[in-house]
Design an enzyme around this catalytic site. Sequence first.
Site, short mmCIF file in Angstrom:
data_model
loop_
_atom_site.label_atom_id
_atom_site.label_comp_id
_atom_site.label_asym_id
_atom_site.label_seq_id
_atom_site.Cartn_x
_atom_site.Cartn_y
_atom_site.Cartn_z
N VAL A 241 0.84 -1.20 0.00
CA VAL A 241 0.00 0.00 0.00
C VAL A 241 0.88 1.25 0.00
O VAL A 241 0.60 2.22 -0.70
CB VAL A 241 -0.94 0.00 1.22
CG1 VAL A 241 -1.80 1.25 1.24
CG2 VAL A 241 -1.83 -1.23 1.21
N GLU A 242 1.94 1.22 0.79
CA GLU A 242 2.86 2.37 0.85
C GLU A 242 3.49 2.65 -0.50
O GLU A 242 3.59 3.82 -0.92
CB GLU A 242 3.96 2.08 1.88
CG GLU A 242 5.03 3.15 1.95
CD GLU A 242 6.13 2.82 2.95
OE1 GLU A 242 7.16 3.53 2.95
OE2 GLU A 242 5.97 1.85 3.72
N ARG A 243 3.89 1.62 -1.20
CA ARG A 243 4.56 1.82 -2.48
C ARG A 243 3.60 2.32 -3.55
O ARG A 243 3.97 3.15 -4.39
CB ARG A 243 5.26 0.51 -2.90
CG ARG A 243 6.47 0.24 -2.04
CD ARG A 243 6.99 -1.19 -2.10
NE ARG A 243 8.08 -1.35 -1.15
CZ ARG A 243 8.63 -2.51 -0.81
NH1 ARG A 243 8.18 -3.63 -1.38
NH2 ARG A 243 9.62 -2.56 0.07
N GLY A 246 3.13 5.99 -2.79
CA GLY A 246 4.26 6.79 -3.23
C GLY A 246 4.22 7.09 -4.72
O GLY A 246 4.55 8.20 -5.16
#
Length: 382
Positions: A241-243, A246
């Site tokens: 999810v973070e990537r 980003g």
Amino acid sequence: MVFSEEHEAFRASIRGFVDRDINPYVDQWEEAGIFPAHELFKKAGDIGILGIEYDEEYGGMGADHTFAMIAQEEFGRVHAGGIPMALGVQMMMATPALHRFGTHELKEKYLRPAIAGDMVTAIAVTEPDAGSDVAALRTKAVRDGDDWVINGSKMFITNGTQADWMCLLARTSAEGGHRGMSQIIVERDTPGVVIGKKLDKLGCRCSDTALLFFNDVRVPVSNTIGEIGRGFQQQMSQFIVERMSGAYSKLKKIEWALEQTRDYMRDRIVRGEPLISNQYAAFQLAELSGRLDMLRTYCYAMAEKYSRGEDTTREATIAKLMGSRLCRDTAHWVLQFHGGTGYIEESWVPRFVRDIRLAGIGGGADEVMLQVLAKIDGFTPA
């Protein structure tokens, strides 16, 4: 991807939040080296953007992932990279595992106030000797009755000096590598949690990034997110999810930089002609614009796939890798075409160049993305 009227109304609300509550203040926050997280996050919580995909039972919107993508895309219009990064931590890095795996009691105590903007959160994974190699982390949580006793340190923790609680990854058994880790909620004012220092960074300067120490920190075992010993696996799903987040946040940022550079080159006269009339320069910008369009299309398809509940590990890896390379190339040509003007701090260019360089480092370096992709595609031994 086809956006509905509801999508567009939501996009307008995010854009208004950026234009009204963030951009007028970024210069002073950059100079101060910090922004008022509790004040800003409360405003974000009041308009419902800190829990876009989360259950309405805990104050979330209950929307699908495409709305979260829109929010992150519009955060790219913020004129300082530190604010989108801090908001991204709250929305898509520190809380997804809690929402997915946490107990009702933990969600009531920690997720609900995070969604409302009453609490600031952080993700505490990286260590001085364990950055991209999460399996090498050393922070330990040893069980003592109904408590974990935590000892270790965490590095490069966004929101670290202002966070009310953090999602901490620690070793909870003697098993090595990726085995025997757990995610644990730790309140920052717990005795033994020490802010070593606020780090002085190259870019994203308005975001507080801290070195943290944990000295015999006692936390209830009930603060464990999900299953004890499954923290690494839960963290990996949170990294996906973070990537994706980003990659989304770079779309508008790159678009804005190319537009600003195009307008500057129209006004900049060199040898009697606008700089934009130079074919070499125009071709460089055109190629960057084309690559941006490809990244945007890819991100939209990735968001739709994730919304359908499908695995997007490969897509997130590619989007982050290609997005970070586009960031670097854009920064290079933006600075080059602005020349000496772009090298002066009064210009917007230096901050853009400093901030966007983090794209290929934070959340998994480019080399790690290549390692992951090579493994997925069978280019390395199983």
